[in-house]
Design a protein around this motif. Structure first.
Motif, PDB file in Angstrom:
ATOM      1  N   ALA A  75     -37.749   0.881  23.804  1.00 54.64           N
ATOM      2  CA  ALA A  75     -37.479   1.945  23.592  1.00 54.64           C
ATOM      3  C   ALA A  75     -36.304   1.738  24.956  1.00 54.64           C
ATOM      4  CB  ALA A  75     -37.498   2.446  23.124  1.00 54.64           C
ATOM      5  N   MET A  76     -35.635   2.959  25.047  1.00 48.20           N
ATOM      6  CA  MET A  76     -34.805   4.215  25.895  1.00 48.20           C
ATOM      7  C   MET A  76     -34.486   5.087  25.927  1.00 48.20           C
ATOM      8  SD  MET A  76     -31.633   1.439  27.679  1.00 48.20           S
ATOM      9  CE  MET A  76     -30.783   3.429  28.308  1.00 48.20           C
ATOM     10  N   TYR A  77     -33.962   5.516  26.664  1.00 47.59           N
ATOM     11  CA  TYR A  77     -33.350   7.093  26.650  1.00 47.59           C
ATOM     12  C   TYR A  77     -32.343   7.479  26.880  1.00 47.59           C
ATOM     13  CZ  TYR A  77     -35.729   9.628  30.138  1.00 47.59           C
ATOM     14  OH  TYR A  77     -35.859  10.945  31.141  1.00 47.59           O
ATOM     15  N   VAL A  78     -31.600   8.319  27.150  1.00 47.79           N
ATOM     16  CA  VAL A  78     -30.793   8.911  27.347  1.00 47.79           C
ATOM     17  C   VAL A  78     -29.671  10.193  27.092  1.00 47.79           C
ATOM     18  CG1 VAL A  78     -27.952   8.155  28.161  1.00 47.79           C
ATOM     19  CG2 VAL A  78     -28.842   6.419  27.097  1.00 47.79           C
ATOM     20  N   THR A  79     -30.543  11.574  27.525  1.00 47.21           N
ATOM     21  CA  THR A  79     -29.940  12.763  28.002  1.00 47.21           C
ATOM     22  C   THR A  79     -28.145  12.937  27.707  1.00 47.21           C
ATOM     23  OG1 THR A  79     -32.144  13.048  29.218  1.00 47.21           O
ATOM     24  CG2 THR A  79     -30.823  14.474  28.347  1.00 47.21           C
ATOM     25  N   ALA A  80     -28.329  13.904  26.437  1.00 47.38           N
ATOM     26  CA  ALA A  80     -26.729  13.621  25.877  1.00 47.38           C
ATOM     27  C   ALA A  80     -26.323  14.383  25.191  1.00 47.38           C
ATOM     28  CB  ALA A  80     -25.827  11.978  26.134  1.00 47.38           C
ATOM     29  N   ASP A  81     -25.156  14.945  25.711  1.00 50.07           N
ATOM     30  CA  ASP A  81     -24.554  15.856  24.227  1.00 50.07           C
ATOM     31  C   ASP A  81     -23.376  15.222  23.957  1.00 50.07           C
ATOM     32  OD1 ASP A  81     -23.104  18.155  22.864  1.00 50.07           O
ATOM     33  OD2 ASP A  81     -23.486  18.976  24.377  1.00 50.07           O
ATOM     34  N   VAL A  82     -23.641  14.697  22.707  1.00 46.87           N
ATOM     35  CA  VAL A  82     -22.364  14.111  21.285  1.00 46.87           C
ATOM     36  C   VAL A  82     -21.131  14.862  21.549  1.00 46.87           C
ATOM     37  CG1 VAL A  82     -24.179  12.456  20.861  1.00 46.87           C
ATOM     38  CG2 VAL A  82     -23.182  14.856  19.530  1.00 46.87           C
ATOM     39  N   GLY A  83     -21.379  15.976  22.258  1.00 53.33           N
ATOM     40  CA  GLY A  83     -19.883  17.060  21.780  1.00 53.33           C
ATOM     41  C   GLY A  83     -19.154  16.744  23.326  1.00 53.33           C
ATOM     42  N   ARG A  84     -19.460  16.254  24.316  1.00 56.12           N
ATOM     43  CA  ARG A  84     -19.071  15.720  24.942  1.00 56.12           C
ATOM     44  C   ARG A  84     -18.420  14.014  25.497  1.00 56.12           C
ATOM     45  NH1 ARG A  84     -19.839  19.144  29.544  1.00 56.12           N
ATOM     46  NH2 ARG A  84     -19.856  17.004  31.348  1.00 56.12           N
ATOM     47  N   GLU A  85     -17.655  13.835  25.830  1.00 54.45           N
ATOM     48  CA  GLU A  85     -17.553  12.492  25.201  1.00 54.45           C
ATOM     49  C   GLU A  85     -17.783  11.407  26.564  1.00 54.45           C
ATOM     50  OE1 GLU A  85     -13.247   9.763  24.478  1.00 54.45           O
ATOM     51  OE2 GLU A  85     -12.616  11.262  25.164  1.00 54.45           O
ATOM     52  N   GLU A  86     -18.071  12.129  27.496  1.00 55.70           N
ATOM     53  CA  GLU A  86     -18.286  11.122  28.677  1.00 55.70           C
ATOM     54  C   GLU A  86     -19.554  11.424  28.192  1.00 55.70           C
ATOM     55  OE1 GLU A  86     -17.872  15.636  30.644  1.00 55.70           O
ATOM     56  OE2 GLU A  86     -16.776  14.698  28.965  1.00 55.70           O
ATOM     57  N   ASP A  87     -20.587  12.087  27.859  1.00 49.98           N
ATOM     58  CA  ASP A  87     -21.637  11.399  27.636  1.00 49.98           C
ATOM     59  C   ASP A  87     -22.367  10.558  26.883  1.00 49.98           C
ATOM     60  OD1 ASP A  87     -22.657  13.748  29.136  1.00 49.98           O
ATOM     61  OD2 ASP A  87     -23.771  14.708  27.605  1.00 49.98           O
ATOM     62  N   VAL A  88     -21.139  10.302  25.511  1.00 48.93           N
ATOM     63  CA  VAL A  88     -21.516   9.598  24.252  1.00 48.93           C
ATOM     64  C   VAL A  88     -20.909   7.830  25.515  1.00 48.93           C
ATOM     65  CG1 VAL A  88     -20.523   8.530  22.135  1.00 48.93           C
ATOM     66  CG2 VAL A  88     -20.515  11.144  22.058  1.00 48.93           C
ATOM     67  N   LYS A  89     -20.085   7.687  25.946  1.00 45.29           N
ATOM     68  CA  LYS A  89     -19.360   7.154  26.313  1.00 45.29           C
ATOM     69  C   LYS A  89     -20.966   6.804  27.833  1.00 45.29           C
ATOM     70  CE  LYS A  89     -14.442   7.658  26.694  1.00 45.29           C
ATOM     71  NZ  LYS A  89     -13.089   7.905  27.890  1.00 45.29           N
ATOM     72  N   LYS A  90     -21.614   7.297  28.190  1.00 43.07           N
ATOM     73  CA  LYS A  90     -22.796   7.168  29.619  1.00 43.07           C
ATOM     74  C   LYS A  90     -24.026   6.101  28.257  1.00 43.07           C
ATOM     75  CE  LYS A  90     -25.236  10.930  29.923  1.00 43.07           C
ATOM     76  NZ  LYS A  90     -26.437  11.916  30.590  1.00 43.07           N
ATOM     77  N   ILE A  91     -24.443   6.881  26.775  1.00 45.92           N
ATOM     78  CA  ILE A  91     -24.980   6.465  26.364  1.00 45.92           C
ATOM     79  C   ILE A  91     -24.452   5.470  26.000  1.00 45.92           C
ATOM     80  CG2 ILE A  91     -25.584   6.304  24.308  1.00 45.92           C
ATOM     81  CD1 ILE A  91     -24.797   9.146  23.894  1.00 45.92           C
ATOM     82  N   ALA A  92     -23.337   4.188  25.504  1.00 48.23           N
ATOM     83  CA  ALA A  92     -22.851   2.529  25.375  1.00 48.23           C
ATOM     84  C   ALA A  92     -23.052   2.386  26.742  1.00 48.23           C
ATOM     85  CB  ALA A  92     -21.474   2.901  24.388  1.00 48.23           C
ATOM     86  N   GLU A  93     -22.679   2.609  27.919  1.00 49.41           N
ATOM     87  CA  GLU A  93     -23.170   2.564  28.580  1.00 49.41           C
ATOM     88  C   GLU A  93     -23.979   2.005  29.569  1.00 49.41           C
ATOM     89  OE1 GLU A  93     -20.904   5.137  31.756  1.00 49.41           O
ATOM     90  OE2 GLU A  93     -19.031   4.446  30.904  1.00 49.41           O
ATOM     91  N   MET A  94     -24.971   2.744  29.376  1.00 46.51           N
ATOM     92  CA  MET A  94     -26.703   2.718  29.629  1.00 46.51           C
ATOM     93  C   MET A  94     -28.101   1.998  28.500  1.00 46.51           C
ATOM     94  SD  MET A  94     -27.401   4.764  31.877  1.00 46.51           S
ATOM     95  CE  MET A  94     -28.885   4.851  32.446  1.00 46.51           C
ATOM     96  N   ALA A  95     -27.538   1.827  27.244  1.00 48.13           N
ATOM     97  CA  ALA A  95     -27.264   0.427  26.164  1.00 48.13           C
ATOM     98  C   ALA A  95     -27.181  -0.317  26.966  1.00 48.13           C
ATOM     99  CB  ALA A  95     -27.055   0.728  24.931  1.00 48.13           C
ATOM    100  N   ILE A  96     -26.007  -0.675  27.287  1.00 49.86           N
ATOM    101  CA  ILE A  96     -25.608  -2.107  27.756  1.00 49.86           C
ATOM    102  C   ILE A  96     -25.842  -2.910  28.727  1.00 49.86           C
ATOM    103  CG2 ILE A  96     -23.456  -3.674  27.946  1.00 49.86           C
ATOM    104  CD1 ILE A  96     -21.705  -1.804  25.799  1.00 49.86           C
ATOM    105  N   LYS A  97     -26.537  -1.721  29.881  1.00 47.68           N
ATOM    106  CA  LYS A  97     -26.951  -2.246  30.341  1.00 47.68           C
ATOM    107  C   LYS A  97     -28.597  -2.829  30.949  1.00 47.68           C
ATOM    108  CE  LYS A  97     -28.136  -0.402  35.740  1.00 47.68           C
ATOM    109  NZ  LYS A  97     -27.815   0.706  36.775  1.00 47.68           N
ATOM    110  N   LYS A  98     -29.089  -1.882  30.129  1.00 47.25           N
ATOM    111  CA  LYS A  98     -30.525  -1.860  29.638  1.00 47.25           C
ATOM    112  C   LYS A  98     -30.657  -3.569  28.877  1.00 47.25           C
ATOM    113  CE  LYS A  98     -35.008  -1.594  29.098  1.00 47.25           C
ATOM    114  NZ  LYS A  98     -35.715  -1.413  30.186  1.00 47.25           N
ATOM    115  N   PHE A  99     -30.032  -3.452  28.037  1.00 46.65           N
ATOM    116  CA  PHE A  99     -29.772  -4.909  26.783  1.00 46.65           C
ATOM    117  C   PHE A  99     -28.923  -5.563  26.832  1.00 46.65           C
ATOM    118  CE2 PHE A  99     -32.459  -0.856  24.935  1.00 46.65           C
ATOM    119  CZ  PHE A  99     -33.709  -1.608  25.365  1.00 46.65           C
TER     120      PHE A  99
END
Length: 351
Positions: A75-99
């Protein structure tokens, strides 16, 4: 793009999409610091999925990931506010970077407001839409883009509401945000299916769920928001989400109340109006003072790691409707058998 990838895109229609077993998946879950998201993350990890959890409450996410990793889960976590598009993109980027990828994306994050439509401020409504609607749009777009780029099937799961199928009182500004989610989900599904993009899109229709949703709510009421009546556990929603992650499914209703409200609202709108006007308001607040506006999670993270709320009513242990949705053929056979036995009994009694 090589021939294999092109063939996957050409022949994997939405209804025919072959999804991975959960134990072979990387799953992204937003709104994972409490309630439905928290339960879903734990259940997914227990079944072998690698989970990427996202929310605004970093401390809760950190504790959750430590808990899961302590049990040997990935498991991993990403601190993000989904109301901000840049934060949602960060979730995807971190997931791809990790897995290296993700296979299922669950748009679960949500907030609500209890108050009359003419009293809730436009500012509060817009903030709620940032999370409830735009968060789903941002998540859907990054998920679909990733699945298209990889050229392999993926699952997009959007958590709607029974109030996305039918308007209501008191949460009269929340319902439109879920109506928007439902419309977005249906429209996106049709476009991807027409273009033969291999994405399974599922809309979850929860009924009243026993989570801290009401304690996190922005309240304009004097009395504390709650759910009353028949209330389903967050595990029932998680069960539906995990099923949809493995099996393409258009819609899953959590509880018969969600399905019944849609049926009544569609076929008997005026009767439904009158019944809801008469009975629904009192089912949405308790006999105690309401939380203060600054205690809500509308503009900041709410408290985390709680799966249940302080709701009042018949708290179910599961949802039979969800289990029936997972096995529609068997359910149909049983219903036909039950009808046949009932008809035979009635006929015998008359003879």
């Amino acid at each position: 793009m090589d021939k294999t990838v092109l063939d996957n895109i050409r022949f994997c229609h939405v209804g025919e999409t072959k999804l991975k077993r959960l134990k072979d998946q990387v799953m992204v879950i937003t709104g994972a610091s409490s309630g439905i998201g928290l339960v879903t993350a734990r259940m997914a990890a227990e079944r072998g999925a690698k989970v990427v959890v996202a929310a605004r409450n970093e401390q809760a996410l950190k504790e959750l990931v430590n808990e899961l990793q302590g049990k040997g889960y990935s498991a991993m976590y990403v601190t993000a506010d989904v109301g901000r598009e840049e934060d949602v993109k960060k979730i995807a980027e971190m997931a791809i970077k990790k897995f290296g990828r993700f296979d299922t994306w669950v748009n679960n994050a949500g907030v609500t407001i209890f108050g009359k439509a003419m009293e809730v401020t436009i500012e509060d409504m817009k903030k709620m839409f940032d999370t409830n609607y735009w968060g789903v749009v941002y998540g859907s777009r990054v998920a679909v883009a990733h699945f298209k780029e990889r050229g392999v099937p993926g699952a997009l799961i959007n958590v709607g509401s029974l109030f996305g199928d039918r308007g209501t009182l008191i949460q009269s500004t929340y319902a439109p945000s879920k109506f928007a989610v439902h419309g977005w989900t249906e429209s996106l599904r049709m476009e991807l299916e027409r273009d033969h993009i291999p994405v399974s899109i599922t809309l979850i229709h929860p009924g009243r769920i026993d989570t801290p949703y009401n304690e996190h709510a922005r309240s304009y009421l004097d009395k504390q928001p709650v759910h009353k009546g028949m209330i389903y556990p967050p595990e029932a929603v998680a069960e539906a989400v995990l099923f949809a992650a493995e099996h393409p499914k258009r819609d899953i209703y959590i509880g018969s109340q969600a399905r019944a409200l849609k049926f009544m609202g569609t076929n008997f709108p005026r009767i439904t109006d009158k019944l809801m006007e008469r009975y629904f308001p009192e089912t949405q607040y308790a006999r105690r003072p309401s939380n203060l506006p600054e205690e809500s999670n509308l503009y900041k993270a709410g408290y985390g790691l709680h799966t249940r709320g302080t709701n009042i009513g018949w708290k179910r242990n599961t949802s039979i409707y969800v289990k029936a949705s997972k096995h529609p053929a068997i359910t149909t056979i049983l219903l036909v058998g039950l009808f046949t036995l009932t008809w035979a009994a009635v006929k015998k009694k008359k003879s």
